[in-house]
Design an enzyme around this catalytic site. Structure first.
Site, PDB file in Angstrom:
ATOM      1  N   PHE A 128       0.854  -1.185   0.000  1.00  0.00           N
ATOM      2  CA  PHE A 128       0.000   0.000   0.000  1.00  0.00           C
ATOM      3  C   PHE A 128       0.899   1.247   0.000  1.00  0.00           C
ATOM      4  O   PHE A 128       1.923   1.275   0.685  1.00  0.00           O
ATOM      5  CB  PHE A 128      -0.903  -0.022   1.235  1.00  0.00           C
ATOM      6  CG  PHE A 128      -1.951   1.050   1.209  1.00  0.00           C
ATOM      7  CD1 PHE A 128      -3.095   0.907   0.439  1.00  0.00           C
ATOM      8  CD2 PHE A 128      -1.791   2.221   1.928  1.00  0.00           C
ATOM      9  CE1 PHE A 128      -4.063   1.902   0.388  1.00  0.00           C
ATOM     10  CE2 PHE A 128      -2.755   3.226   1.896  1.00  0.00           C
ATOM     11  CZ  PHE A 128      -3.893   3.061   1.118  1.00  0.00           C
ATOM     12  N   ASP A 197       2.629  -5.192   8.667  1.00  0.00           N
ATOM     13  CA  ASP A 197       1.398  -4.403   8.607  1.00  0.00           C
ATOM     14  C   ASP A 197       0.233  -5.399   8.509  1.00  0.00           C
ATOM     15  O   ASP A 197       0.155  -6.185   7.550  1.00  0.00           O
ATOM     16  CB  ASP A 197       1.438  -3.472   7.381  1.00  0.00           C
ATOM     17  CG  ASP A 197       0.244  -2.518   7.330  1.00  0.00           C
ATOM     18  OD1 ASP A 197      -0.823  -2.859   7.875  1.00  0.00           O
ATOM     19  OD2 ASP A 197       0.375  -1.437   6.720  1.00  0.00           O
ATOM     20  N   TYR A 222     -10.133   0.283  10.909  1.00  0.00           N
ATOM     21  CA  TYR A 222     -11.409   0.620  10.252  1.00  0.00           C
ATOM     22  C   TYR A 222     -11.813  -0.391   9.188  1.00  0.00           C
ATOM     23  O   TYR A 222     -12.829  -0.222   8.541  1.00  0.00           O
ATOM     24  CB  TYR A 222     -11.376   2.030   9.658  1.00  0.00           C
ATOM     25  CG  TYR A 222     -10.097   2.388   8.907  1.00  0.00           C
ATOM     26  CD1 TYR A 222      -9.850   1.864   7.652  1.00  0.00           C
ATOM     27  CD2 TYR A 222      -9.158   3.242   9.463  1.00  0.00           C
ATOM     28  CE1 TYR A 222      -8.682   2.181   6.968  1.00  0.00           C
ATOM     29  CE2 TYR A 222      -7.993   3.584   8.789  1.00  0.00           C
ATOM     30  CZ  TYR A 222      -7.766   3.042   7.537  1.00  0.00           C
ATOM     31  OH  TYR A 222      -6.616   3.356   6.867  1.00  0.00           O
ATOM     32  N   LYS A 223     -11.015  -1.445   8.984  1.00  0.00           N
ATOM     33  CA  LYS A 223     -11.384  -2.453   7.980  1.00  0.00           C
ATOM     34  C   LYS A 223     -12.119  -3.595   8.694  1.00  0.00           C
ATOM     35  O   LYS A 223     -13.258  -3.432   9.112  1.00  0.00           O
ATOM     36  CB  LYS A 223     -10.152  -2.946   7.244  1.00  0.00           C
ATOM     37  CG  LYS A 223      -9.362  -1.843   6.535  1.00  0.00           C
ATOM     38  CD  LYS A 223      -8.162  -2.426   5.815  1.00  0.00           C
ATOM     39  CE  LYS A 223      -7.227  -1.357   5.286  1.00  0.00           C
ATOM     40  NZ  LYS A 223      -7.804  -0.532   4.234  1.00  0.00           N
ATOM     41  N   ARG A 371     -12.234  -5.182  -6.724  1.00  0.00           N
ATOM     42  CA  ARG A 371     -11.808  -5.781  -5.449  1.00  0.00           C
ATOM     43  C   ARG A 371     -13.036  -6.004  -4.571  1.00  0.00           C
ATOM     44  O   ARG A 371     -13.793  -5.064  -4.301  1.00  0.00           O
ATOM     45  CB  ARG A 371     -10.812  -4.841  -4.782  1.00  0.00           C
ATOM     46  CG  ARG A 371     -10.151  -5.413  -3.548  1.00  0.00           C
ATOM     47  CD  ARG A 371      -9.107  -4.469  -3.012  1.00  0.00           C
ATOM     48  NE  ARG A 371      -9.703  -3.287  -2.396  1.00  0.00           N
ATOM     49  CZ  ARG A 371      -9.135  -2.570  -1.432  1.00  0.00           C
ATOM     50  NH1 ARG A 371      -7.931  -2.921  -0.994  1.00  0.00           N
ATOM     51  NH2 ARG A 371      -9.717  -1.510  -0.918  1.00  0.00           N
TER      52      ARG A 371
HETATM   53  C1  LIG Z   1      -1.631  -1.992   4.143  1.00  0.00           C
HETATM   54  C2  LIG Z   1      -2.125  -0.633   4.528  1.00  0.00           C
HETATM   55  N1  LIG Z   1      -1.357   0.176   5.285  1.00  0.00           N
HETATM   56  C3  LIG Z   1      -1.776   1.411   5.645  1.00  0.00           C
HETATM   57  C4  LIG Z   1      -3.009   1.875   5.241  1.00  0.00           C
HETATM   58  C5  LIG Z   1      -3.512   3.268   5.553  1.00  0.00           C
HETATM   59  O1  LIG Z   1      -2.918   3.912   6.545  1.00  0.00           O
HETATM   60  P1  LIG Z   1      -3.639   5.131   7.260  1.00  0.00           P
HETATM   61  O2  LIG Z   1      -4.574   4.518   8.271  1.00  0.00           O
HETATM   62  O3  LIG Z   1      -2.549   5.876   7.869  1.00  0.00           O
HETATM   63  O4  LIG Z   1      -4.409   5.902   6.238  1.00  0.00           O
HETATM   64  C6  LIG Z   1      -3.835   1.080   4.468  1.00  0.00           C
HETATM   65  C7  LIG Z   1      -5.153   1.594   4.048  1.00  0.00           C
HETATM   66  O5  LIG Z   1      -5.919   1.030   3.338  1.00  0.00           O
HETATM   67  C8  LIG Z   1      -3.376  -0.191   4.089  1.00  0.00           C
HETATM   68  O6  LIG Z   1      -4.137  -0.962   3.305  1.00  0.00           O
END
Ligand SMILES: Cc1ncc(COP(=O)(O)O)c(C=O)c1O
Length: 412
Positions: A128, A197, A222-223, A371
């Site tokens: 990402f 992550d 939030y997912k 997706r």
């Molecule tokens: C793998 C990954 N890392 C980080 C983020 C986003 O980070 P942030 O919460 O700082 O916007 C996402 C968002 O979809 C993500 O998929």
């Protein structure tokens, strides 16, 4: 597709679903098939009341006394302990704070500082963008060499210059799941540290940070954790590193004695040193309420449901969608996928927009992916059948090429 037979099969699978009742813990709009819980989780029924209480009683009536009286100050740790249970960490190893991006920055710098004699950081090319951009910045700030490699090929680049390796457990685009245990072991064998992550895995599959011996981890809430738009993220630091890690964001709440208001920084003991500024209390309390949907739920059952949904979808996609130009890019092997399926299509953006008009919500990812996220706590097998038949109907009618669906919205 024999829709009646597919619906019949779906009904049987839903009847055997051990987590079917958990759907009732969510407030879902009638008539919508929601396949974007991998981007923004649905609203748990416990959240509105918790937010009302946070606003009206805790903020409105108790005012600033809430930092003590309603335990606001300890909420990052308290909510962190609940998230820790879902990702296989110890309760005192995980803190809810900041955004994923900010936590990744803290984690990467902290990890690199634990290996000061090494000069290389390894990341995956397709991660990402937040992860890519933060890693670029960290390597620039610390003077590290940045090496990009697919997680499966990590062996080719590991040597004793590698300080940190940072990957996502599940790829946001393809839904591919990486071997967190094996990769972390390989990194440790060469003396490096592994930072993961978990944004696309936590809450959708059993995550075992402790069992995999992960050093540091971050993720959003939030997912699949359903914390709400922009809910605070988390950072995990394994106990063995907690006395040594130094966060680069030395905000006052991570000080050993924040209310002594001292003029120089001294990190708090344990995970509290990863705190930064004042926590976003309303979002944090919404997240705390949201996490109750996991009460009494086995993550093994969640994984079984998730794989059943994605397998069912892939089977129907082979039969119905492949002849219409859709090509799944998500791995077929169950161990190698998370809880989403992505399909390549030349008019992917138009397909997603046309589906939206038919009340099937998925999303689009560059350059050509539809997706679809199958959040196992509330998506049913019957939703899979509806999604497949609506996708087929869209393409059969050529709706994806309608000029109204070519206009790009700000958020895709
Ligand atoms: C793998 C990954 N890392 C980080 C983020 C986003 O980070 P942030 O919460 O700082 O916007 C996402 C968002 O979809 C993500 O998929």
């Amino acid at each position: 597709m024999d829709t009646a037979a597919a619906l019949d099969r779906a009904a049987k699978l839903d009847a055997d679903d051990p987590v079917a009742q958990v759907r009732d813990r969510f407030l879902l709009p009638e008539g919508v098939v929601y396949l974007d819980g991998n981007s923004l989780g649905a609203l748990p029924a416990a959240v509105p009341e918790a937010v009302r209480d946070a606003v009206e009683r805790q903020w409105g009536r108790d005012l600033i006394t809430s930092w003590n009286a309603n335990d606001w100050w300890d909420a990052p740790r308290r909510v962190g302990a609940r998230v820790a249970q879902l990702v296989g960490a110890q309760p005192d190893e995980l803190l809810v704070a900041d955004s994923t991006s900010a936590n990744l920055f803290k984690a990467l710098v902290a990890a690199a500082r634990l290996r000061p004699s090494r000069d290389t950081m390894v990341i995956e090319p397709g991660n990402f963008p937040a992860d890519l951009y933060i890693a670029e910045s960290v390597s620039e700030l610390l003077g590290l060499r940045l090496v990009r490699v697919e997680p499966g090929s990590i062996g080719a680049v590991l040597d004793d210059d590698v300080a940190v390796v940072s990957f996502s457990q599940v790829d946001y685009r393809t839904g591919r799941a990486h071997d967190m245990a094996g990769i972390t072991r390989a990194v440790h064998d060469m003396g490096g540290l592994a930072v993961w992550d978990l944004s696309h895995s936590a809450g959708a599959l059993p995550v075992d940070l402790g069992g995999c011996d992960v050093d540091l981890a971050v993720g959003c809430t939030y997912k699949y954790l359903n914390g709400g738009p922009g809910s605070p993220a988390y950072v995990m630091v394994a106990r063995r590193h907690q006395d040594a890690v130094r966060s680069p964001l030395t905000g006052w709440t991570g000080h050993a004695r924040p209310f002594a208001m001292e003029e120089t920084y001294e990190p708090a003991p344990g995970i509290d040193r990863m705190r930064n500024g004042t926590p976003s209390m309303l979002s944090l309390l919404a997240l705390e309420a949201a996490l109750t949907v996991f009460d009494g739920v086995s993550m093994n059952d969640v994984r079984a449901k998730s794989l059943s949904l994605t397998s069912f979808f892939l089977d129907l996609a082979d039969e119905v969608l492949a002849p219409l130009g859709f090509e799944p890019v998500t791995p077929r092997a169950p161990d190698e996928r998370g809880s989403q399926v992505s399909l390549r299509h030349p008019s992917a953006y138009g397909v997603v927009q046309a589906l939206l008009a038919r009340r099937v919500i998925g999303d689009y990812r560059e350059p050509d992916l539809v997706r679809l996220g199958f959040a196992p706590l509330y998506v049913r097998h019957v939703d899979v059948v509806v999604a497949v038949s609506e996708m087929a109907a869209v393409v059969a009618a050529g709706e994806q090429d309608d000029p109204q669906y070519a206009v790009r919205t700000t958020v895709t």
